[in-house]
Scaffold this motif. Structure first.
Motif, PDB file in Angstrom:
ATOM      1  N   ALA A  87       0.869  -1.284   0.081  1.00  0.00           N
ATOM      2  CA  ALA A  87      -0.078  -0.045  -0.087  1.00  0.00           C
ATOM      3  C   ALA A  87       0.933   1.339  -0.048  1.00  0.00           C
ATOM      4  CB  ALA A  87      -0.918  -0.095   1.180  1.00  0.00           C
ATOM      5  N   HIS A  88       2.297   0.995   0.385  1.00  0.00           N
ATOM      6  CA  HIS A  88       2.921   2.360   0.399  1.00  0.00           C
ATOM      7  C   HIS A  88       2.930   3.216  -0.837  1.00  0.00           C
ATOM      8  CE1 HIS A  88       6.217   5.465   1.258  1.00  0.00           C
ATOM      9  NE2 HIS A  88       6.599   5.149   0.322  1.00  0.00           N
ATOM     10  N   PRO A  89       2.888   2.643  -2.090  1.00  0.00           N
ATOM     11  CA  PRO A  89       3.051   3.296  -3.065  1.00  0.00           C
ATOM     12  C   PRO A  89       1.749   3.928  -3.552  1.00  0.00           C
ATOM     13  CG  PRO A  89       3.944   1.068  -3.667  1.00  0.00           C
ATOM     14  CD  PRO A  89       3.422   1.203  -2.070  1.00  0.00           C
ATOM     15  N   VAL A  90       0.642   3.669  -2.949  1.00  0.00           N
ATOM     16  CA  VAL A  90      -0.568   4.162  -3.037  1.00  0.00           C
ATOM     17  C   VAL A  90      -0.683   5.386  -2.199  1.00  0.00           C
ATOM     18  CG1 VAL A  90      -3.108   3.827  -2.961  1.00  0.00           C
ATOM     19  CG2 VAL A  90      -1.925   1.943  -3.552  1.00  0.00           C
ATOM     20  N   HIS A  91      -0.217   5.315  -0.771  1.00  0.00           N
ATOM     21  CA  HIS A  91      -0.053   6.322  -0.119  1.00  0.00           C
ATOM     22  C   HIS A  91       0.735   7.481  -0.532  1.00  0.00           C
ATOM     23  CE1 HIS A  91       0.559   8.394   3.759  1.00  0.00           C
ATOM     24  NE2 HIS A  91       2.066   8.479   3.594  1.00  0.00           N
ATOM     25  N   ALA A  92       1.967   6.959  -1.234  1.00  0.00           N
ATOM     26  CA  ALA A  92       2.874   8.104  -1.497  1.00  0.00           C
ATOM     27  C   ALA A  92       2.722   8.560  -3.035  1.00  0.00           C
ATOM     28  CB  ALA A  92       4.213   7.509  -1.552  1.00  0.00           C
ATOM     29  N   TYR A  93       2.081   7.776  -3.822  1.00  0.00           N
ATOM     30  CA  TYR A  93       1.974   8.161  -5.428  1.00  0.00           C
ATOM     31  C   TYR A  93       0.524   8.155  -5.869  1.00  0.00           C
ATOM     32  CZ  TYR A  93       6.842   7.686  -5.064  1.00  0.00           C
ATOM     33  OH  TYR A  93       8.240   7.749  -4.908  1.00  0.00           O
ATOM     34  N   GLY A  94      -0.261   7.952  -4.933  1.00  0.00           N
ATOM     35  CA  GLY A  94      -1.685   7.754  -5.552  1.00  0.00           C
ATOM     36  C   GLY A  94      -2.650   8.735  -5.857  1.00  0.00           C
ATOM     37  N   THR A  95      -3.539   9.002  -6.462  1.00  0.00           N
ATOM     38  CA  THR A  95      -4.502   9.983  -6.517  1.00  0.00           C
ATOM     39  C   THR A  95      -5.404  10.111  -5.348  1.00  0.00           C
ATOM     40  OG1 THR A  95      -6.171   8.656  -7.439  1.00  0.00           O
ATOM     41  CG2 THR A  95      -4.444   9.743  -9.027  1.00  0.00           C
ATOM     42  N   ALA A  96      -5.820  11.196  -5.214  1.00  0.00           N
ATOM     43  CA  ALA A  96      -6.952  11.247  -4.176  1.00  0.00           C
ATOM     44  C   ALA A  96      -8.135  10.268  -4.022  1.00  0.00           C
ATOM     45  CB  ALA A  96      -7.671  12.774  -4.050  1.00  0.00           C
ATOM     46  N   ASP A 217      -5.629   4.276 -13.059  1.00  0.00           N
ATOM     47  CA  ASP A 217      -5.039   3.132 -12.279  1.00  0.00           C
ATOM     48  C   ASP A 217      -3.594   3.433 -12.112  1.00  0.00           C
ATOM     49  OD1 ASP A 217      -7.328   1.480 -11.929  1.00  0.00           O
ATOM     50  OD2 ASP A 217      -6.902   0.945 -14.249  1.00  0.00           O
ATOM     51  N   VAL A 218      -2.938   4.483 -12.824  1.00  0.00           N
ATOM     52  CA  VAL A 218      -1.415   4.941 -12.690  1.00  0.00           C
ATOM     53  C   VAL A 218      -1.224   5.448 -11.359  1.00  0.00           C
ATOM     54  CG1 VAL A 218       0.418   6.480 -13.583  1.00  0.00           C
ATOM     55  CG2 VAL A 218      -1.114   5.210 -15.115  1.00  0.00           C
ATOM     56  N   LEU A 219      -0.176   4.872 -11.076  1.00  0.00           N
ATOM     57  CA  LEU A 219       0.617   5.284  -9.480  1.00  0.00           C
ATOM     58  C   LEU A 219       1.742   6.310 -10.036  1.00  0.00           C
ATOM     59  CD1 LEU A 219       0.583   2.123  -7.413  1.00  0.00           C
ATOM     60  CD2 LEU A 219      -0.962   4.211  -7.220  1.00  0.00           C
ATOM     61  N   GLY A 220       1.700   7.566  -9.935  1.00  0.00           N
ATOM     62  CA  GLY A 220       2.720   8.370 -10.080  1.00  0.00           C
ATOM     63  C   GLY A 220       2.392   8.660 -11.486  1.00  0.00           C
ATOM     64  N   GLY A 225       7.553   4.169 -13.292  1.00  0.00           N
ATOM     65  CA  GLY A 225       7.330   3.354 -12.206  1.00  0.00           C
ATOM     66  C   GLY A 225       8.543   2.664 -11.545  1.00  0.00           C
ATOM     67  N   PHE A 226       9.851   2.787 -12.236  1.00  0.00           N
ATOM     68  CA  PHE A 226      10.906   2.310 -11.451  1.00  0.00           C
ATOM     69  C   PHE A 226      11.317   3.073 -10.229  1.00  0.00           C
ATOM     70  CE2 PHE A 226      15.524   1.294 -11.033  1.00  0.00           C
ATOM     71  CZ  PHE A 226      15.183  -0.059 -11.041  1.00  0.00           C
ATOM     72  N   ARG A 227      10.913   4.258 -10.333  1.00  0.00           N
ATOM     73  CA  ARG A 227      11.403   5.334  -9.338  1.00  0.00           C
ATOM     74  C   ARG A 227      10.410   4.968  -8.004  1.00  0.00           C
ATOM     75  NH1 ARG A 227      11.082  11.621 -10.381  1.00  0.00           N
ATOM     76  NH2 ARG A 227      12.958  10.951 -11.475  1.00  0.00           N
ATOM     77  N   VAL A 228       9.063   4.740  -8.437  1.00  0.00           N
ATOM     78  CA  VAL A 228       8.112   4.200  -7.331  1.00  0.00           C
ATOM     79  C   VAL A 228       8.741   3.050  -6.703  1.00  0.00           C
ATOM     80  CG1 VAL A 228       5.754   3.458  -7.098  1.00  0.00           C
ATOM     81  CG2 VAL A 228       6.264   5.315  -8.779  1.00  0.00           C
ATOM     82  N   ALA A 229       9.031   2.071  -7.493  1.00  0.00           N
ATOM     83  CA  ALA A 229       9.480   0.713  -6.759  1.00  0.00           C
ATOM     84  C   ALA A 229      10.495   0.959  -5.917  1.00  0.00           C
ATOM     85  CB  ALA A 229       9.708  -0.287  -7.828  1.00  0.00           C
ATOM     86  N   MET A 230      11.840   1.888  -6.509  1.00  0.00           N
ATOM     87  CA  MET A 230      12.956   1.902  -5.599  1.00  0.00           C
ATOM     88  C   MET A 230      12.831   2.688  -4.470  1.00  0.00           C
ATOM     89  SD  MET A 230      15.100   0.139  -7.168  1.00  0.00           S
ATOM     90  CE  MET A 230      13.669  -0.979  -7.674  1.00  0.00           C
ATOM     91  N   ASN A 231      11.958   3.840  -4.577  1.00  0.00           N
ATOM     92  CA  ASN A 231      11.684   4.616  -3.315  1.00  0.00           C
ATOM     93  C   ASN A 231      10.993   3.967  -2.238  1.00  0.00           C
ATOM     94  OD1 ASN A 231      13.110   6.697  -4.532  1.00  0.00           O
ATOM     95  ND2 ASN A 231      11.032   7.787  -4.991  1.00  0.00           N
TER      96      ASN A 231
END
Length: 392
Positions: A87-96, A217-220, A225-231
């Motif tokens: 869930a962290h990618p949703v918290h950090a990069y998700g839309t409202a 459905d895009v995060l960020g 996406g690679f940045r989302v994964a690595m962060n």
């Protein structure tokens, strides 16, 4: 600095977490079926407010939670960690809209999250992802894709309610051609199968047969996406180390108790120098790993520039240390530790996987070396500076 000395409040909180785990979470974990998502346990973590802390705490607090829970119940620790990772990618990069729909359900334990990065041919080499995201115009002409391919070794699969999925939107672009998507489990074309693994937590494979996703459905950002994964991994790698430290501490505590009461050769085992020295080595390595984990987490919370190196070092040292400590504990316990159901038999199966997932030990060494050489290239004069006349 809190990286090296916890304050009294943090120490008390860790003790409270161990008590909560023993009284409320371990009984739920014991009722679960190994290799399957334990939804009552996830809901229990939600009732205790621990899942909501995943989105309000820093990296050090995350490490303290994972270490404390791991000392008492590795199942509870893993359930918490997988919710956070997925869930962290949703918290950090998700839309409202994404955040409002999913994060409250993750926090109360009614929705199970998963992080879908690894593939059969792209585990350690995450930039080599092959899951295709082919444009098909379903998102208004330029924002829709169909996901086709496989994911493998995915924790919480195939029982999760949604997946953070990383797919290739630009062929032959390496890391720059990957996009992160939030994919609900009920999307048409998405199927999964469980995998029977050495460690007892749920792991499965996913198959994507033209699974539809849109810009919603895009995060960020597309292609990021690679940045989302690595962060995400930079945050969670030190906490994998904390999980390992918790297991090492549990094994050390069990060994101290066993070698104190076990009689052999005319006295307790602890009076044998070879045993005492082995226990001292176990304690030394555990504490060193703990300090490195705390330092890496504090660096993340402070926004330090060397987080990738510190995170890799923390995960590497802690997971390798835990393997040593648990193995040494088994050796000092003897055959009883090999019996099914013994704490150390359980830890022995649990401790092996963290040296592989979220970047194998070899990958961590590669990251460390890469970061060291990058830093050296930015300050080349440091290596060539002549020694002063008065230097020793």
């Amino acid at each position: 600095m809190t990286a090296f000395s916890l304050d009294t409040g943090q120490i008390a909180w860790c003790a409270e977490l161990r008590t909560l785990a023993a009284e409320h979470l371990r009984p739920l974990a014991d009722k679960g079926e190994p290799g399957h998502v334990n939804r009552p346990l996830v809901a229990g973590l939600g009732r205790l407010g621990l899942l909501s802390r995943l989105f309000t705490s820093g990296a050090l607090d995350l490490c303290l939670m994972r270490e404390s829970l791991a000392q008492v119940s590795t199942e509870a620790e893993t359930a918490l960690a997988l919710q956070g990772l997925g869930a962290h990618p949703v918290h950090a990069y998700g839309t409202a809209a994404q955040r409002e729909h999913w994060l409250p359900r993750v926090a109360d334990g009614t929705a199970v999250a998963a992080f879908a990065l690894s593939e059969p041919g792209a585990g350690s080499d995450a930039a080599a992802l092959a899951l295709r995201a082919d444009e098909d115009g379903t998102g208004g002409g330029s924002g829709g894709w169909r996901l086709t391919g496989e994911k493998c070794w995915i924790s919480n699969a195939p029982a999760a309610d949604f997946y953070t999925v990383f797919a290739r939107t630009a062929p032959d672009a390496g890391a720059r051609g990957v996009t992160a998507f939030l994919v609900p489990a009920d999307r048409p074309g998405l199927t999964g199968t469980p995998l029977d693994m050495l460690s007892p937590h749920p792991i499965g494979a996913l198959a994507f047969d033209a699974v539809p996703v849109t810009v919603d459905d895009v995060l960020g950002e597309p292609g990021q996406g690679f940045r989302v994964a690595m962060n995400t991994l930079n945050l969670f790698r030190p906490s994998v180390g904390a999980f390992a430290v918790g297991m090492a501490q549990a094994a050390l505590d069990a060994t101290l108790a066993h070698t104190t009461r076990r009689q052999a050769f005319g006295g307790p085992l602890k009076d044998l120098q070879t045993v005492a020295h082995r226990v001292a080595e176990m304690a030394l390595r555990t504490e060193a790993a703990r300090l490195m984990v705390y330092a890496a987490a504090a660096a993340y919370d402070e926004g330090a520039p060397d987080v990738p190196r510190r995170a890799a070092m923390a995960k590497l040292l802690a997971t390798e240390t835990a393997q040593y400590v648990v193995d040494a504990a088994v050796q000092l316990h003897g055959a009883r530790a090999l019996r099914r159901g013994h704490l150390l038999e359980h830890l022995y199966r649990e401790v092996r996987a963290p040296r592989i997932y979220e970047g194998a030990s070899e990958v961590q060494r590669t990251v460390i070396a890469k970061e060291l050489y990058r830093a050296a290239a930015q300050c080349p004069e440091a290596a060539d500076r002549p020694r002063g006349a008065g230097s020793a």
